[in-house]
Scaffold this motif. Structure first.
Motif, PDB file in Angstrom:
ATOM      1  N   LEU A  90       0.826  -1.214   0.000  1.00 33.09           N
ATOM      2  CA  LEU A  90       0.000   0.000   0.000  1.00 33.09           C
ATOM      3  C   LEU A  90       0.857   1.259   0.000  1.00 33.09           C
ATOM      4  O   LEU A  90       0.482   2.267  -0.603  1.00 33.09           O
ATOM      5  CB  LEU A  90      -0.929  -0.004   1.219  1.00 33.09           C
ATOM      6  CG  LEU A  90      -2.048  -1.062   1.209  1.00 33.09           C
ATOM      7  CD1 LEU A  90      -2.876  -0.965   2.471  1.00 33.09           C
ATOM      8  CD2 LEU A  90      -2.938  -0.878  -0.008  1.00 33.09           C
ATOM      9  N   ASP A  91       2.005   1.215   0.655  1.00 31.12           N
ATOM     10  CA  ASP A  91       2.867   2.404   0.686  1.00 31.12           C
ATOM     11  C   ASP A  91       3.333   2.784  -0.718  1.00 31.12           C
ATOM     12  O   ASP A  91       3.318   3.962  -1.106  1.00 31.12           O
ATOM     13  CB  ASP A  91       4.069   2.151   1.598  1.00 31.12           C
ATOM     14  CG  ASP A  91       3.661   2.011   3.063  1.00 31.12           C
ATOM     15  OD1 ASP A  91       2.592   2.573   3.403  1.00 31.12           O
ATOM     16  OD2 ASP A  91       4.377   1.353   3.828  1.00 31.12           O
ATOM     17  N   SER A  92       3.756   1.778  -1.496  1.00 31.21           N
ATOM     18  CA  SER A  92       4.219   2.084  -2.853  1.00 31.21           C
ATOM     19  C   SER A  92       3.069   2.595  -3.718  1.00 31.21           C
ATOM     20  O   SER A  92       3.245   3.494  -4.543  1.00 31.21           O
ATOM     21  CB  SER A  92       4.831   0.834  -3.492  1.00 31.21           C
ATOM     22  OG  SER A  92       3.848  -0.185  -3.614  1.00 31.21           O
ATOM     23  N   GLU A  93       1.857   2.037  -3.513  1.00 29.37           N
ATOM     24  CA  GLU A  93       0.708   2.514  -4.300  1.00 29.37           C
ATOM     25  C   GLU A  93       0.323   3.937  -3.898  1.00 29.37           C
ATOM     26  O   GLU A  93      -0.104   4.730  -4.739  1.00 29.37           O
ATOM     27  CB  GLU A  93      -0.476   1.576  -4.112  1.00 29.37           C
ATOM     28  CG  GLU A  93      -0.281   0.227  -4.760  1.00 29.37           C
ATOM     29  CD  GLU A  93      -1.592  -0.474  -5.041  1.00 29.37           C
ATOM     30  OE1 GLU A  93      -2.637   0.169  -4.835  1.00 29.37           O
ATOM     31  OE2 GLU A  93      -1.568  -1.642  -5.460  1.00 29.37           O
ATOM     32  N   GLU A 109      -9.007   9.469 -10.251  1.00 31.24           N
ATOM     33  CA  GLU A 109     -10.184   9.143  -9.444  1.00 31.24           C
ATOM     34  C   GLU A 109     -10.391   7.638  -9.350  1.00 31.24           C
ATOM     35  O   GLU A 109     -10.709   7.103  -8.284  1.00 31.24           O
ATOM     36  CB  GLU A 109     -11.421   9.821 -10.051  1.00 31.24           C
ATOM     37  CG  GLU A 109     -11.384  11.348  -9.955  1.00 31.24           C
ATOM     38  CD  GLU A 109     -12.551  11.990 -10.687  1.00 31.24           C
ATOM     39  OE1 GLU A 109     -13.302  11.246 -11.362  1.00 31.24           O
ATOM     40  OE2 GLU A 109     -12.715  13.220 -10.581  1.00 31.24           O
ATOM     41  N   VAL A 110     -10.216   6.931 -10.490  1.00 31.00           N
ATOM     42  CA  VAL A 110     -10.359   5.473 -10.472  1.00 31.00           C
ATOM     43  C   VAL A 110      -9.300   4.840  -9.569  1.00 31.00           C
ATOM     44  O   VAL A 110      -9.591   3.916  -8.792  1.00 31.00           O
ATOM     45  CB  VAL A 110     -10.248   4.922 -11.914  1.00 31.00           C
ATOM     46  CG1 VAL A 110     -10.212   3.401 -11.899  1.00 31.00           C
ATOM     47  CG2 VAL A 110     -11.434   5.390 -12.747  1.00 31.00           C
ATOM     48  N   ALA A 111      -8.053   5.345  -9.646  1.00 28.09           N
ATOM     49  CA  ALA A 111      -6.979   4.812  -8.805  1.00 28.09           C
ATOM     50  C   ALA A 111      -7.272   5.055  -7.324  1.00 28.09           C
ATOM     51  O   ALA A 111      -6.999   4.191  -6.474  1.00 28.09           O
ATOM     52  CB  ALA A 111      -5.640   5.440  -9.201  1.00 28.09           C
ATOM     53  N   GLU A 112      -7.812   6.221  -6.994  1.00 30.70           N
ATOM     54  CA  GLU A 112      -8.163   6.505  -5.600  1.00 30.70           C
ATOM     55  C   GLU A 112      -9.240   5.549  -5.107  1.00 30.70           C
ATOM     56  O   GLU A 112      -9.174   5.037  -3.980  1.00 30.70           O
ATOM     57  CB  GLU A 112      -8.633   7.959  -5.482  1.00 30.70           C
ATOM     58  CG  GLU A 112      -7.510   8.986  -5.607  1.00 30.70           C
ATOM     59  CD  GLU A 112      -8.017  10.408  -5.518  1.00 30.70           C
ATOM     60  OE1 GLU A 112      -9.237  10.598  -5.693  1.00 30.70           O
ATOM     61  OE2 GLU A 112      -7.205  11.316  -5.278  1.00 30.70           O
ATOM     62  N   VAL A 113     -10.255   5.291  -5.946  1.00 35.17           N
ATOM     63  CA  VAL A 113     -11.314   4.349  -5.550  1.00 35.17           C
ATOM     64  C   VAL A 113     -10.728   2.948  -5.349  1.00 35.17           C
ATOM     65  O   VAL A 113     -11.049   2.246  -4.370  1.00 35.17           O
ATOM     66  CB  VAL A 113     -12.431   4.331  -6.616  1.00 35.17           C
ATOM     67  CG1 VAL A 113     -13.432   3.227  -6.317  1.00 35.17           C
ATOM     68  CG2 VAL A 113     -13.138   5.673  -6.670  1.00 35.17           C
ATOM     69  N   ALA A 114      -9.848   2.519  -6.289  1.00 38.04           N
ATOM     70  CA  ALA A 114      -9.236   1.191  -6.169  1.00 38.04           C
ATOM     71  C   ALA A 114      -8.382   1.087  -4.908  1.00 38.04           C
ATOM     72  O   ALA A 114      -8.387   0.052  -4.218  1.00 38.04           O
ATOM     73  CB  ALA A 114      -8.392   0.896  -7.410  1.00 38.04           C
TER      74      ALA A 114
END
Length: 550
Positions: A231-234, A480-485
């Motif tokens: 999660l940190d890298s994402e 926005e899609v990346a934030e939702v994912a």
């Protein structure tokens, strides 16, 4: 009010009857309202639609019941259809992405709900196993106590047997009966213990089954963990994307400011071109008035008649010559009226272009794009009409020169004195006006060339700006899609931790129960292997029978 209409041309007894069938009215900028009844309006001047075909779609400006302007609607309709097609594709793509997100979220929610129900069922089963474990522990405690009692009794019997062996090799009948009773009780105890061991074995098998179910849950959680990236890298990747979106947004703002400056430059060039056109029109009107004034004095600008035509006019009677001149005068007046109408239409188009420019300054987005297309169409119509008017003016001047020279021949033959001709005094003024007009036309050509270049550069920058805006919107949507994912992954990671906290205590209980029951079964098997209780009891009974006197 502006209407969308269908042009109708029908051959009449005299000329062509032209009218328009109204189809829809423009209620606001991009809103059109259909007209149900077949309402038609006549076009008083067929010259307005001489270049348009029957059945062609046109835009008409109507005041009351009078048509003020008619123009081709093809480009306007194409622009509207292109905008609608782009919006429809964008909405369709957005709906497909939303539907995919919904299906993915529904599947994950259903899968988690099913797992939660299975966990609840497994908790109930483990509670039953816990109850059985407690019963098995109680039975184990009882069995342990009974084994100790049996061992004590066995040792006592062994001691008594040794004593009996020492005292006497023969026992009484009462002693034998007592010993048989004791051995029977011991044998019955071992039979009950075997049943208890069998129950413990069944509980252990049930624990193995439940461990298999727990293994399925652990495998499921491991599979979820395999899909969870760091999660940190994402989060770092998401922050990097945010910086890219901000940089693109800054580029959009800078590009928009540059476009505004180019737009102001185009407006300045258009204003200069408009002023030059107005000056040329004024100078042309002044030249026309001077030509008419020279003609009224009987003067001519140039000798346009060849010698053969002059001889023909000289040989005609004065009455025939005057009649021919009157006919030429009527044709000239008709041409002058046509030129005047075209110049009025040219001025109306110039006003329309200026009005469209004002609307473009106040518009944004698709509306601005549509207005710019309308302005380009109006400018093309203006250039086409201006070329037509220029040709009509040249033709009119040529006719005026012929008429003036013929009138001079008629005046001379009628004996009218033209020695003190005021027309000769006006010719230098006309030449100055013509020279100034030619100079202004040269400047207009230069400004028009610069304006075309500026417009071309502006359109190219507009296209680049549109691409940059689309790139910005695409990056924004991807962000926005990346934030939702990422939020979904954080939520799933949290749920994995929750399931770990639920499953781990259950796993510990199962492990403890399994170890304790396996120890009980191992001890029982070892005791049966080493001591063979049933065989010892049978040997004891045989020994008792051998000691009883026959």
């Amino acid at each position: 009010m502006q209407y969308l209409a269908e042009l109708k041309k029908e051959k009449a007894f005299v000329g062509v009857k032209t009218e328009v069938k109204l189809l829809a009215r423009n209620t606001s900028d991009n809103n059109w309202q259909g007209i149900s009844n077949d309402e038609t309006l006549p076009i008083p001047d067929s010259n307005q639609v001489r270049d348009l075909k029957d059945g062609q779609m046109v835009l008409v400006d109507v005041a009351g019941k009078n048509i003020q302007n008619v123009q081709d609607a093809s480009k306007r309709l194409v622009l509207l259809l292109q905008n609608f097609s782009r919006l429809q594709d964008k909405f369709k793509q957005g709906e497909e992405e939303i539907e995919q997100w919904k299906q993915s979220l529904n599947y994950q929610s259903q899968e988690l709900h099913r797992r939660e129900v299975e966990l609840a069922d497994r908790e109930q089963e483990l509670e039953q196993i816990e109850i059985r474990r407690k019963e098995a522990e109680e039975a184990q405690a009882i069995a342990k106590g009974e084994r100790a009692e049996i061992e004590r009794m066995r040792q006592q019997l062994e001691k008594e047997r040794r004593e009996f062996d020492i005292e006497s090799a023969v026992i009484t009948q009462e002693q034998a009966d007592y010993l048989r009773d004791v051995t029977t009780r011991i044998s019955n105890f071992f039979i009950g213990t075997d049943f208890l061991y069998h129950q413990i074995g069944s509980c252990l098998d049930l624990l193995y089954d439940r461990q298999s179910i727990l293994n399925d849950f652990w495998h499921y959680l491991d599979s979820i963990r395999n899909f969870q990236t760091d999660l940190d890298s994402e989060i770092q990747e998401l922050n990097y994307r945010k910086q890219q979106v901000i940089q693109t947004q800054n580029r959009v703002v800078d590009f928009q400011a540059e476009l505004k400056a180019d737009e102001e430059l185009v407006k300045a060039r258009e204003s200069t071109a408009s002023i030059l056109r107005s000056q040329i029109i004024g100078q042309q009107r002044l030249a026309d008035q001077l030509n008419q004034l020279i003609a009224s004095y009987g003067g001519t600008v140039d000798d346009v008649l060849d010698p053969a035509e002059v001889r023909r006019l000289e040989q005609m009677s004065t009455d025939d010559l005057e009649m021919e001149i009157n006919l030429l005068q009527q044709e000239f007046d008709k041409a002058a009226r046509a030129v005047g109408e075209q110049e009025d239409e040219l001025a109306a188009l110039e006003g329309e272009i200026a009005e469209l420019q004002i609307q473009i300054d106040n518009a944004t987005g698709a509306e601005k794009f549509e207005l710019e297309g309308s302005k380009e169409l109006a400018e093309e119509n203006y250039q086409f009409l201006e070329a037509s008017v220029s040709g009509m003016r040249s033709n009119m001047l040529e006719r005026q020169a012929i008429l003036n020279q013929q009138r001079a021949i008629l005046d001379r033959r009628q004996g009218i004195d033209t020695s003190d001709d005021p027309a000769q005094k006006l010719k230098p003024i006309l030449a100055t006006v013509e020279a100034e007009k030619s100079n202004q036309e040269s400047k207009l050509r230069e400004v028009t060339y610069e304006l075309d270049n500026a417009r071309s550069i502006f359109r190219q920058k507009q296209e680049a700006f549109s691409r940059l805006s689309l790139e910005y919107e695409k990056q924004k949507q991807e962000l926005e899609v990346a934030e939702v994912a990422l939020r979904d992954k954080v939520r799933i990671n949290t749920e994995v931790g929750t399931n770990d906290r639920i499953l781990q205590p259950v796993q510990d209980i199962v492990d403890t129960l399994r170890q304790q029951m396996e120890a009980i079964v191992h001890d029982a098997n070892q005791a049966q292997t080493e001591q063979a209780p049933q065989q010892l009891i049978e040997n004891l009974q045989q020994m008792i029978n051998s000691l009883v006197p026959s």
